[in-house]
Design an enzyme around this catalytic site. Sequence first.
Site, PDB file in Angstrom:
ATOM      1  N   GLY A 127       0.814  -1.207   0.000  1.00  0.00           N
ATOM      2  CA  GLY A 127       0.000   0.000   0.000  1.00  0.00           C
ATOM      3  C   GLY A 127       0.844   1.252   0.000  1.00  0.00           C
ATOM      4  N   GLU A 244      17.108  -4.459  -4.593  1.00  0.00           N
ATOM      5  CA  GLU A 244      17.430  -5.292  -5.748  1.00  0.00           C
ATOM      6  C   GLU A 244      17.565  -4.439  -7.002  1.00  0.00           C
ATOM      7  OE1 GLU A 244      18.006  -8.540  -6.211  1.00  0.00           O
ATOM      8  OE2 GLU A 244      17.797  -9.149  -4.148  1.00  0.00           O
ATOM      9  N   GLU A 386      10.774   9.069 -16.281  1.00  0.00           N
ATOM     10  CA  GLU A 386      11.159  10.442 -15.980  1.00  0.00           C
ATOM     11  C   GLU A 386      11.813  10.538 -14.600  1.00  0.00           C
ATOM     12  OE1 GLU A 386       8.173  10.384 -19.123  1.00  0.00           O
ATOM     13  OE2 GLU A 386       8.222   9.491 -17.129  1.00  0.00           O
TER      14      GLU A 386
END
Length: 399
Positions: A127, A244, A386
């Site tokens: 969440g 990671e 971006e």
Amino acid sequence: MDFQRDLGLEAFREQVRAFLRENLPEDLSGRIRIGTRSPKSELKRWQRILNEKGWGAPYWAKEHGGTGWSVMQRLVFDEECTAVGAPSQDTGAQKLLGPVLNAFGSPAQKAEHLAHIFSGERQWCQGFSEPGSGSDLASLRTRAERDGDHYVVNGQKIWTSYAHRADWIFLLVRTDTEVKKQAGISFLLVDMKTPGITVRPIVSIDGCHHLNETFFDNVRVPVGNLVGAEGEGWKITKFLLNNEHATAADLPMLRRYLAQIRALAMRRNQGGSALLERHEFALQLARFEAELAAIATLVQRVAAMEEDHSPAAHAMGSILKIRGTELLQKMTCFLSESLGDYGAIAYPTPQEEEAADPLPMQDVGRGVTNEMFFRRASTIYGGTSEVQRSIIAKTMFQL
């Protein structure tokens, strides 16, 4: 970084392949997956098999019950599992939450949750994103106000993958509005059965349902479910997201797409000849092979940086994210276009049963257009291209 062949890593790859040949049940293999999680029954069966081998937590250190594998070993494991269509693990729990609990969780939280992650009994969702707070995660507005031994949570999350199937959610909330926005964020664990949580489905353009809107209306969460201290949510999130870098390119799926293109090249005929014999097709295939080889080399470089705890790994991970997701899009578009008119057929989705009378080219065409639609979002999820370029500029050029 050493460019010589790593004989130890090659031996490990053979070990993984042998394990998959001998232990992956036939009814769980070869599934077409579109970035989606396996059904819970399959996930639990596969998790049990991995646990028996001692591979139940490939991304955790040995002292936490994991395999203790290197970054490259984890990549090899993911790649080989993807290649044979093995069930997914609960990556939200395995790759994201598990390391967070091992690093920041209380003894009670570890006792409550880690065993269920190992068994696959308790599934999780994340969440984080909110309407207007996706790329700028620190601007999130979901509030958690202290009321005795509980926090009262109010707000909304969006793009919550698998919230409709999850048992619990790890949640970023704002606990302080008077400080710098990053300093006012906390990290909560919330049972999805708690009164006041509403999940609404979002069916994506590929016809799949794994995304959701999640609403919190006076949801009472025990204070004991706070991970770390109040206001440490941003620090924990940086740890979680930085875990990671080398996986940012999704190399296993890139290799799988390349294998699909090669298979299609030998099957699909135009004008009586195989696609591979057409100059334009062969040239594009060669370009994909070259791009994939370059990304694979960069993955090795980033993995070496991670092992050395190099600060440049963050920026290099962003480079991988951009190049890898753009290649995912190009490959899936090319796959769909290579099907010609068959690319417009509404094949059964990977979640549906196969038709009694298969449609033409279904063995190679099923799921291809779904993948193409799904990968439209790959340059957005996990941080837009971006945002990744801004990270590269700030990190590499000290802007």
